[in-house]
Design a protein around this motif. Structure first.
Motif, PDB file in Angstrom:
ATOM      1  N   LEU A  87       0.832  -1.207   0.000  1.00  0.00           N
ATOM      2  CA  LEU A  87       0.000   0.000   0.000  1.00  0.00           C
ATOM      3  C   LEU A  87       0.866   1.258   0.000  1.00  0.00           C
ATOM      4  CD1 LEU A  87      -2.631  -1.007   2.691  1.00  0.00           C
ATOM      5  CD2 LEU A  87      -3.099  -0.642   0.261  1.00  0.00           C
ATOM      6  N   GLU A  88       0.482   2.173  -0.856  1.00  0.00           N
ATOM      7  CA  GLU A  88       1.181   3.459  -0.915  1.00  0.00           C
ATOM      8  C   GLU A  88       0.474   4.436   0.023  1.00  0.00           C
ATOM      9  OE1 GLU A  88       3.847   4.466  -2.810  1.00  0.00           O
ATOM     10  OE2 GLU A  88       4.140   2.390  -3.482  1.00  0.00           O
ATOM     11  N   LEU A  89       0.895   4.445   1.274  1.00  0.00           N
ATOM     12  CA  LEU A  89       0.258   5.344   2.240  1.00  0.00           C
ATOM     13  C   LEU A  89       1.332   6.124   2.993  1.00  0.00           C
ATOM     14  CD1 LEU A  89      -2.383   3.036   3.996  1.00  0.00           C
ATOM     15  CD2 LEU A  89      -2.734   4.520   2.035  1.00  0.00           C
ATOM     16  N   ILE A 117       1.097  18.237   9.022  1.00  0.00           N
ATOM     17  CA  ILE A 117      -0.203  18.866   8.751  1.00  0.00           C
ATOM     18  C   ILE A 117      -0.127  20.378   8.928  1.00  0.00           C
ATOM     19  CG2 ILE A 117      -2.595  19.030   9.597  1.00  0.00           C
ATOM     20  CD1 ILE A 117      -2.535  15.949   9.736  1.00  0.00           C
ATOM     21  N   LEU A 125       1.353  21.786   5.814  1.00  0.00           N
ATOM     22  CA  LEU A 125       0.373  21.862   4.721  1.00  0.00           C
ATOM     23  C   LEU A 125      -0.550  23.071   4.916  1.00  0.00           C
ATOM     24  CD1 LEU A 125      -1.023  18.233   4.137  1.00  0.00           C
ATOM     25  CD2 LEU A 125       0.314  19.619   2.546  1.00  0.00           C
ATOM     26  N   LEU A 126      -1.095  23.182   6.117  1.00  0.00           N
ATOM     27  CA  LEU A 126      -2.077  24.250   6.371  1.00  0.00           C
ATOM     28  C   LEU A 126      -1.451  25.648   6.285  1.00  0.00           C
ATOM     29  CD1 LEU A 126      -4.205  22.719   9.291  1.00  0.00           C
ATOM     30  CD2 LEU A 126      -4.778  22.823   6.856  1.00  0.00           C
ATOM     31  N   LYS A 156       0.144  26.860   4.114  1.00  0.00           N
ATOM     32  CA  LYS A 156       0.034  27.394   2.746  1.00  0.00           C
ATOM     33  C   LYS A 156      -1.295  28.115   2.519  1.00  0.00           C
ATOM     34  CE  LYS A 156       2.757  23.518   1.094  1.00  0.00           C
ATOM     35  NZ  LYS A 156       2.685  22.249   0.359  1.00  0.00           N
ATOM     36  N   ASN A 157      -2.231  27.953   3.450  1.00  0.00           N
ATOM     37  CA  ASN A 157      -3.519  28.645   3.295  1.00  0.00           C
ATOM     38  C   ASN A 157      -3.410  30.081   3.793  1.00  0.00           C
ATOM     39  OD1 ASN A 157      -4.590  26.184   2.507  1.00  0.00           O
ATOM     40  ND2 ASN A 157      -5.337  25.685   4.563  1.00  0.00           N
ATOM     41  N   GLY A 192      -2.956  24.685   0.625  1.00  0.00           N
ATOM     42  CA  GLY A 192      -2.652  23.710   1.676  1.00  0.00           C
ATOM     43  C   GLY A 192      -3.784  22.724   1.894  1.00  0.00           C
ATOM     44  N   ILE A 193      -4.985  23.250   2.030  1.00  0.00           N
ATOM     45  CA  ILE A 193      -6.116  22.347   2.292  1.00  0.00           C
ATOM     46  C   ILE A 193      -6.439  21.536   1.038  1.00  0.00           C
ATOM     47  CG2 ILE A 193      -8.017  23.969   1.789  1.00  0.00           C
ATOM     48  CD1 ILE A 193      -7.978  21.431   4.657  1.00  0.00           C
ATOM     49  N   LEU A 194      -6.260  22.127  -0.135  1.00  0.00           N
ATOM     50  CA  LEU A 194      -6.522  21.365  -1.361  1.00  0.00           C
ATOM     51  C   LEU A 194      -5.537  20.197  -1.477  1.00  0.00           C
ATOM     52  CD1 LEU A 194      -7.346  24.153  -3.999  1.00  0.00           C
ATOM     53  CD2 LEU A 194      -8.938  22.626  -2.835  1.00  0.00           C
ATOM     54  N   GLU A 195      -4.287  20.450  -1.094  1.00  0.00           N
ATOM     55  CA  GLU A 195      -3.295  19.373  -1.154  1.00  0.00           C
ATOM     56  C   GLU A 195      -3.677  18.254  -0.180  1.00  0.00           C
ATOM     57  OE1 GLU A 195       0.769  20.710  -0.696  1.00  0.00           O
ATOM     58  OE2 GLU A 195       1.524  18.649  -0.542  1.00  0.00           O
ATOM     59  N   LEU A 196      -4.154  18.654   1.013  1.00  0.00           N
ATOM     60  CA  LEU A 196      -4.552  17.649   1.999  1.00  0.00           C
ATOM     61  C   LEU A 196      -5.744  16.827   1.477  1.00  0.00           C
ATOM     62  CD1 LEU A 196      -4.693  18.151   5.800  1.00  0.00           C
ATOM     63  CD2 LEU A 196      -6.585  17.004   4.685  1.00  0.00           C
ATOM     64  N   ASN A 255      -4.457  14.512  -1.210  1.00  0.00           N
ATOM     65  CA  ASN A 255      -3.752  13.373  -0.601  1.00  0.00           C
ATOM     66  C   ASN A 255      -4.735  12.352  -0.046  1.00  0.00           C
ATOM     67  OD1 ASN A 255      -1.382  14.694  -1.137  1.00  0.00           O
ATOM     68  ND2 ASN A 255      -0.939  15.263   0.993  1.00  0.00           N
ATOM     69  N   ILE A 296      -5.287   8.411  -0.851  1.00  0.00           N
ATOM     70  CA  ILE A 296      -5.150   7.389   0.197  1.00  0.00           C
ATOM     71  C   ILE A 296      -6.390   6.494   0.226  1.00  0.00           C
ATOM     72  CG2 ILE A 296      -5.186   7.066   2.705  1.00  0.00           C
ATOM     73  CD1 ILE A 296      -3.431   9.649   2.868  1.00  0.00           C
ATOM     74  N   GLU A 333      -6.546   4.233  -2.623  1.00  0.00           N
ATOM     75  CA  GLU A 333      -5.580   3.132  -2.448  1.00  0.00           C
ATOM     76  C   GLU A 333      -6.171   2.041  -1.542  1.00  0.00           C
ATOM     77  OE1 GLU A 333      -2.774   2.660  -3.874  1.00  0.00           O
ATOM     78  OE2 GLU A 333      -1.463   1.472  -2.577  1.00  0.00           O
ATOM     79  N   LEU A 387      -9.850  16.073   7.749  1.00  0.00           N
ATOM     80  CA  LEU A 387      -8.489  16.354   8.231  1.00  0.00           C
ATOM     81  C   LEU A 387      -8.121  15.439   9.403  1.00  0.00           C
ATOM     82  CD1 LEU A 387      -6.433  19.415   8.612  1.00  0.00           C
ATOM     83  CD2 LEU A 387      -7.154  18.433  10.777  1.00  0.00           C
ATOM     84  N   TYR A 407      -7.330  12.060   8.069  1.00  0.00           N
ATOM     85  CA  TYR A 407      -6.024  12.092   7.404  1.00  0.00           C
ATOM     86  C   TYR A 407      -4.891  11.980   8.435  1.00  0.00           C
ATOM     87  CZ  TYR A 407      -2.167  13.982   4.577  1.00  0.00           C
ATOM     88  OH  TYR A 407      -0.974  14.166   3.927  1.00  0.00           O
TER      89      TYR A 407
END
Lengths: 461, 512
Positions: A45-47, A60, A63-64, A66-67, B114-118, B121, B125, B128, B339, B342
Motif C-alpha cells: 500500500l502506498e500510504l 499537517i 500543509l495548512l 500554505k492557506n 494547503g487544504i486542497l493538497e490535503l 492526498n 489514500i 488506495e 483532516l 487524514y
C-alpha cells in the motif's frame, strides 16, 4: 508483524498471545481463514506514515501554513456562510470529550447530556424562527432544502411539483435537483424581478396550479435582497394547501422577522451563521430544519428529534429520541429519510453559542452587519459604483462591477494584494461578473474604507 | 468497581438567568449606527426568547450536562456497526488550526493550496485502500455516501440508455440506511433472506436478478460480523446481469489494508471516516462519508473534485465534469472531519492500519467466545465461522426462559458503567446484542466487560424484575419511550404552551 506497538492499539504482543491461546488459535490469520486467497491484497500500500505524533503535527501544520485565512485577509465572502467568532467558553465546552466522543444517544439513561443539550438547541432554533419544533440537524442548508422538498411531497401526496425562486443560491439549487431526482418530483423555477431582485410574485401565483406540493424562497435571498412582498404569494399558497418553505440567514434573525411570523410552515437555514462553528472550508456545518407543530406533518419530518418523557421516579422527567419509528434503522425502506449520522455536535455547539450570545448579542451582531453593509454600499456609490438591485437588504448585496471574464483573475489578484477576499463573483449576463459582498460583524470601518479604495484604484488603472 | 453517573437536577437553560445578564460581548463595528430601514413586515418585533446568563453559569450548566454523558473516554463502548474507537487528541488540536477554521470555501484557489493538497492526498489514500481509483469527500455521512453511490449507478445506466434498471438488491442483514437510501433515490428495493450461515443465499440472489437489476448493496463483513466469502460469485451474478456492486463501508474496520473492495468486485463504496478512521461521533455527528468508485462511474462524480495541475504545480477544484450528477453537499463535504481522518492515517501508516484491523477482529472473537458460554445467549448462524470486527449474540433463549431480553441486558450493563452493545439490530436476530469492541480495548478491559456481563445475567436469573427495572446508577432511570411518542413535547415553546393550559409539569399515570 512482531512487536508492533502503537498508542492507538490497546494490546501488546503478549496480550495477543494470551488471547489467541485462550481461543485455541496460533495466529490472528486463522480468524481470516474463511477469506478466499483470490481477493486478498498482495501488493504494497502506498500510504503516508510518520513515526511520531510530533511529525504528524509538523506535516499537517506545514500543509495548512500554505492557506491564507480570513484572519489574515479581510473577507467579504458569504453565500450562506458567515465569518464568525467562536468564544473561548464555547470552544471549551466543545472540547468536552463527554460530548464529542459519545455516539447517538441510543441509550438515553446514560446520555442525558447529549439529549438535554440537543433539546435546548431545538428550542433555541424554535425561538429564533418562531417555530414549534426542530430536528437535531441536517448536514447543511443545501441538504435541508432537498429534504424539505421531499417532505412537502410526503404531506401533499397527490402532487409532483415543487416551486423555488431563481434567487436561490446556486449550490443549494444543485443539491435540490439531486435530492428530488429519485422522487419524480418536478422542480420549477420562479423568476425574479430584474429591477428589484425579488421573487416575481405574479409569476409565482400563476405557477401555483394543479399538483404543486410546496414553494420555497430565501429571505434575504441569494442576492441579499429582502423579500418583503410575499404576503399575497403566501396567502394563495395557504388557500391551495401548498406547503411554504422559507430559507433564512440565521444571523439576520436578531433584527429580521422570524419566518414563523410571516407564514412559513417549514423554515430551513444553516446554524453556522449563528455560531455553530467556524467556516472550516465549508464543513462541518449544521442544517437547520424547523416547522410549525402538526400531529400529522411533524411525523413526516426527517432526522432525529429529542422529546420529553417520564422516568420511573415521579416528578423526574427526562429526554429521549422520539418518533424513532420514522427512521431508517427501524423503518428501513419506509423511513422518512435515509439520514443517520447528522451534525449533532454542531447543533450542540449552536446551543452553547446562543446561550452565550443571548438576545442582546444576537441583535448587536445583526446591527453591526447591517451598519457595515449599508455604510459600504453608500461609500461605493460615492465613487460611482452602484448595486445591481435597488432593494432593502441586510448584510449582503450584489455590487455592479461588471468585471469582464478575462479580467476576473487579475481582479482577484489585485484585491488579494490589498488583503481582501473581494466577494463571490456572479454573472447576470454570462459575460461579466458582479460581486456578492457580505459584511460580517468582524469587519471594521477601516476594512470597508480599504475595500472602497481598492475598487477605486482598480477602476482608475 | 462501583459506578455512579453524575446526576444533577439541571433545569432547562431557559429557566436560568435574568434580563440584562450577558454571556459574551461580540465584536461591534465602529461604523456609526443608523436607522434600520428593513420594511416593517420583515422587521423583528419580538426578540427571540434566548437565555440571558453570564459566562460562568453557561459553562457550569453545560459542564453539568456533559457529566451526565457516557463517552468513549469513560469506558468501553462496544456498539456494533458504530466502531466506537478512541479519538486521538492530536486530531482535535490540529482541527483548531486557524488556517483550517477560518478559510471560506469560495476563497481564491491560490489562498487554499494547503487544504486542497490535503484533500487531494486523502482522496488518493482512500482510493488506495478501496482499490478504486476515484474519490470524492463531498458526502457528509455514510448515508449521504450511499445516496451518492446510487446516483452514480443510476447515471451510469441512464447514460447507456438503460432506463429499465430500477431494482437494487440487498440482503435482509444490511444496514437500515441501504434500503432507505435506495428508495429515496427512486429505486425499487428487493431484500433477500440470508442463508443458514448468515450469508447471501446465492439461489435467492439468482432468483431475483434480472434485466431490471441496477445494483446490489452489501457490507462485507456483514452486520453479523461474518465475511461474505462468496463475494466473487455474488459479483459475477450481479455483473453478468448488468448490475453494479455497492460496498457499504461501515464495517471496513475489519479488513483495512488486507482486502480491498475493488478486488472483491465492487464498483463503488463509501467509507465512514467517523468509524474506521477515528474521527469523533459527536453525539450523532458530524461524520464524513467519502465515496470511491471505478473508472466507469467516474464521469458522473459530483462537482468539484480536487485535482493537481502538474504543469503549473497547483491544486484546483475541477468543476468540468460534463456528466456529473451535481452536488450532494452545499460545498466540499466535512473537511474539518476529513483532516482528522487524514491525521489518523498518517500516524498509523499501512502497517499500523492493518494491525488495527487484526486486533479489532481478535478482540471481537475473544469476547464472542467468552460470552457464548453464558447460558441463555447463543451465537445464531454458523457458530463455527470466525467473526470479524463484530459479533451478534442472540438473547432469545434467555427471553423465553425468564423474560429478560436484549434491551434489559443493555440497561443492566449501563448500570455498571459499561456501554451496551447495539441491541435489536440486525433485525434478523430477534434479541440481538451486536458487539464491536474495537482495537481500543485491551485484554483486561475485555475481561472486565465479560465478567460484568456474566454477573448481570446471573442477577437477572435470580430476579428478572431486577433486569426490567434497570438501569440503576445512571443520571435517570429507564425512560418511557412510548410516552414521549404519544405526547410529543419537542421544544421549550411547546412546554410554555402546556404550562398555560396547566398541563406542565407532566402528570405521572397512577400505575406508573
Amino acid at each position: 508483524m512482531s512487536n508492533f506497538s502503537h498508542p492507538y492499539i490497546a494490546n501488546s504482543e503478549q496480550d495477543k498471545k494470551e488471547m489467541l491461546a485462550e481461543l485455541g488459535l496460533n495466529s490472528i490469520d486463522e480468524l481470516y481463514s474463511d477469506i478466499p486467497d483470490s481477493i486478498r491484497f498482495k501488493g504494497k500500500l502506498e500510504l503516508p506514515h510518520f513515526q511520531s505524533e510530533f511529525e504528524v503535527k509538523e506535516h499537517i501544520e506545514k500543509l495548512l501554513s500554505k492557506n491564507v485565512s480570513t484572519r489574515e485577509c479581510r473577507s467579504f465572502l458569504g453565500g450562506g456562510l458567515l465569518d464568525v467568532y467562536i468564544p473561548a467558553a464555547q470552544d471549551e465546552l466543545l472540547r468536552r470529550t463527554e460530548f464529542y466522543s459519545a455516539y447517538t444517544p441510543y441509550q438515553p439513561e446514560t446520555s442525558q447530556g447529549t439529549l438535554h443539550t440537543l433539546f435546548e438547541y431545538q428550542s433555541m432554533i424554535c425561538e429564533l424562527l418562531a417555530m414549534d419544533t426542530a430536528n437535531c440537524s441536517m448536514y447543511d442548508w443545501a441538504t435541508a432544502l432537498g429534504e424539505a422538498a421531499l417532505m412537502t411531497a410526503r404531506i401533499n401526496k397527490k402532487g409532483n411539483k415543487f416551486l423555488y425562486t431563481a434567487a436561490t443560491a446556486p449550490n443549494r439549487k444543485e443539491v435540490l435537483k439531486n435530492y428530488v431526482s429519485g422522487a419524480k418530483l418536478e422542480i420549477i423555477e420562479i423568476p425574479y424581478d430584474k429591477e428589484t431582485g425579488k421573487m416575481d410574485k405574479e409569476k409565482a401565483i400563476e405557477l401555483m396550479g394543479e399538483g404543486v406540493v410546496g414553494i420555497y424562497f430565501e429571505n434575504p435571498n441569494y442576492f441579499g435582497v429582502i423579500e418583503d412582498e410575499i404576503e399575497e404569494v403566501i396567502k394563495v399558497a395557504k388557500e391551495k394547501k401548498i406547503v411554504v418553505v422559507a430559507g433564512v440567514d440565521t444571523s439576520s434573525l436578531g433584527i429580521m422577522e422570524a419566518p414563523g411570523n410571516y407564514g412559513a410552515d417549514i423554515a430551513i437555514g444553516d446554524a453556522q451563521s449563528i455560531g455553530a462553528g467556524p467556516l472550516n472550508y465549508g464543513g462541518p456545518l449544521a442544517g437547520v430544519f424547523a416547522m410549525k407543530f402538526d400531529k400529522k406533518w411533524t411525523r413526516q419530518m426527517p432526522g432525529r428529534i429529542v422529546g420529553i418523557t417520564l422516568t420511573p421516579k415521579k416528578g423526574k422527567w427526562a429526554f429521549t429520541n422520539t418518533l424513532q419509528t420514522r427512521e431508517q434503522h427501524i423503518k428501513r425502506f419506509r423511513a422518512t429519510s435515509n439520514i443517520c449520522t447528522n451534525e449533532a455536535l454542531m447543533a450542540m455547539s449552536t446551543a452553547f453559542h446562543l446561550a452565550l450570545l443571548g438576545p442582546q448579542g444576537l441583535k448587536e451582531t445583526g446591527e453591526s452587519m447591517y451598519y457595515n453593509a449599508h455604510y459600504l454600499k453608500e461609500e461605493l456609490e460615492k465613487i460611482g459604483v452602484k448595486t445591481v438591485f435597488n432593494s432593502e437588504f441586510f448584510n449582503t448585496f450584489l455590487v455592479d462591477l461588471k468585471i469582464p471574464k478575462d479580467k476576473k483573475e487579475e481582479f482577484t489578484k489585485f484585491m488579494l494584494e490589498r488583503k481582501i477576499f473581494a466577494g463571490i463573483p456572479f454573472s447576470l449576463d454570462g459575460e461579466t461578473y458582479d460581486y456578492l459582498i457580505t459584511t460580517s460583524y468582524l469587519l471594521k470601518k477601516k476594512d470597508l474604507d480599504d475595500y472602497v479604495k481598492a475598487i477605486e484604484e482598480w477602476r482608475n488603472e | 468497581m462501583t459506578y455512579k453517573q453524575a446526576t444533577y437536577d439541571e433545569p432547562l437553560i431557559f429557566e436560568l438567568g435574568k434580563p440584562g445578564r450577558r454571556g459574551h460581548l461580540p465584536p461591534k463595528t465602529d461604523v456609526p449606527p443608523r436607522e434600520i430601514t428593513i420594511p416593517s413586515n420583515m422587521k423583528r418585533k419580538e426578540p427571540p426568547q434566548l437565555p440571558e446568563i453570564h459566562e460562568g453559569e453557561v459553562v457550569r450548566h453545560y459542564l453539568h450536562l456533559s457529566q451526565m454523558n457516557y463517552c468513549v473516554d469513560t469506558g468501553i463502548y462496544p456498539l456494533g456497526s458504530c466502531t466506537m474507537k478512541y479519538n486521538p487528541k492530536i486530531n482535535e488540536a490540529l482541527a483548531r488550526n486557524e488556517k483550517l477554521c477560518y478559510i471560506h470555501p469560495y476563497q481564491p484557489e491560490e489562498t487554499v493550496q494547503g487544504i486542497l493538497e490535503l484533500i487531494y492526498n486523502l482522496q488518493k489514500i482512500l482510493s488506495e485502500l478501496a482499490g478504486l481509483p476515484y474519490c470524492t469527500l463531498q458526502p457528509a455521512a455514510g448515508a449521504a455516501g450511499e445516496y451518492l453511490g446510487l446516483n452514480l449507478i443510476r447515471a451510469y445506466h441512464h447514460d447507456r440508455g438503460d432506463y429499465d434498471r430500477i431494482d437494487i438488491i440487498t440482503p435482509d442483514s444490511s444496514h437500515g440506511t441501504n434500503p432507505a437510501s435506495t428508495v429515496m433515490n427512486g429505486f425499487n428495493i428487493i431484500e433477500i433472506e440470508s442463508n443458514k450461515d448468515g450469508q447471501v443465499d446465492l439461489e435467492a440472489l439468482k432468483a431475483v436478478v434480472s434485466e431490471k437489476t441496477a445494483g446490489f448493496m452489501i457490507t462485507n463483513p456483514n452486520t453479523l460480523g461474518i465475511f461474505e466469502s462468496q463475494i466473487e460469485e455474488i459479483s459475477k451474478i450481479i455483473h453478468d446481469a448488468g448490475g453494479l456492486l455497492y460496498y457499504d463501508g461501515a464495517n471496513f474496520n475489519a479488513i483495512v489494508g488486507m482486502i480491498r473492495p475493488g478486488e472483491m468486485g465492487f464498483d463503488v463504496l463509501h467509507f465512514n471516516l467517523h468509524k474506521t478512521f477515528s474521527t469523533p461521533h459527536g453525539g450523532g455527528g458530524p461524520g464524513s462519508g467519502a465515496v470511491c468508485c471505478s473508472e466507469r462511474l467516474s464521469p458522473y462524480l459530483p462537482v468539484p473534485i480536487v485535482e493537481f495541475d502538474k504543469a503549473n504545480n497547483r491544486y484546483f477544484l475541477n468543476y468540468d465534469i460534463p456528466k456529473t450528477v451535481g452536488k450532494i453537499h452545499g460545498y466540499y463535504g466535512n473537511i474539518a472531519i476529513a483532516l482528522r481522518g487524514y491525521a489518523y492515517i498518517c500516524a498509523l501508516g499501512a502497517d499500523g492500519l492493518i494491525e488495527t484491523s487484526r486486533q479489532a477482529v481478535l478482540n471481537a472473537n475473544y469476547v464472542m467466545r467468552k460470552l457464548e458460554e453464558i447460558d441463555g445467549l447463543v451465537l445464531k448462524y454458523n457458530r463455527e465461522l470466525p467473526r470479524k470486527h463484530e459479533c451478534v449474540l442472540d438473547a432469545t433463549p434467555l427471553k423465553h426462559e425468564i423474560g429478560v431480553g436484549a434491551m434489559d441486558i443493555a440497561k443492566m450493563l449501563i448500570s455498571r458503567g459499561y456501554h451496551a452493545p447495539t441491541v435489536l439490530f440486525p433485525l434478523i436476530v430477534h434479541e440481538a446484542l451486536m458487539i464491536e469492541p474495537t482495537e481500543n480495548e485491551n485484554k483486561e478491559s475485555l475481561d472486565r466487560y465479560i465478567q460484568v456481563f456474566k454477573e448481570e445475567i446471573a442477577k437477572a436469573k435470580e430476579n428478572p424484575q431486577y433486569a426490567h427495572d434497570a438501569p440503576y446508577n445512571t443520571a435517570v432511570g429507564r425512560v418511557d419511550d412510548a410516552w414521549a411518542t404519544r405526547n410529543l413535547i419537542l421544544s421549550w415553546k411547546m412546554i410554555k404552551e402546556l404550562e398555560k393550559k396547566g398541563q406542565w409539569p407532566p402528570q405521572w399515570p397512577e400505575d406508573h
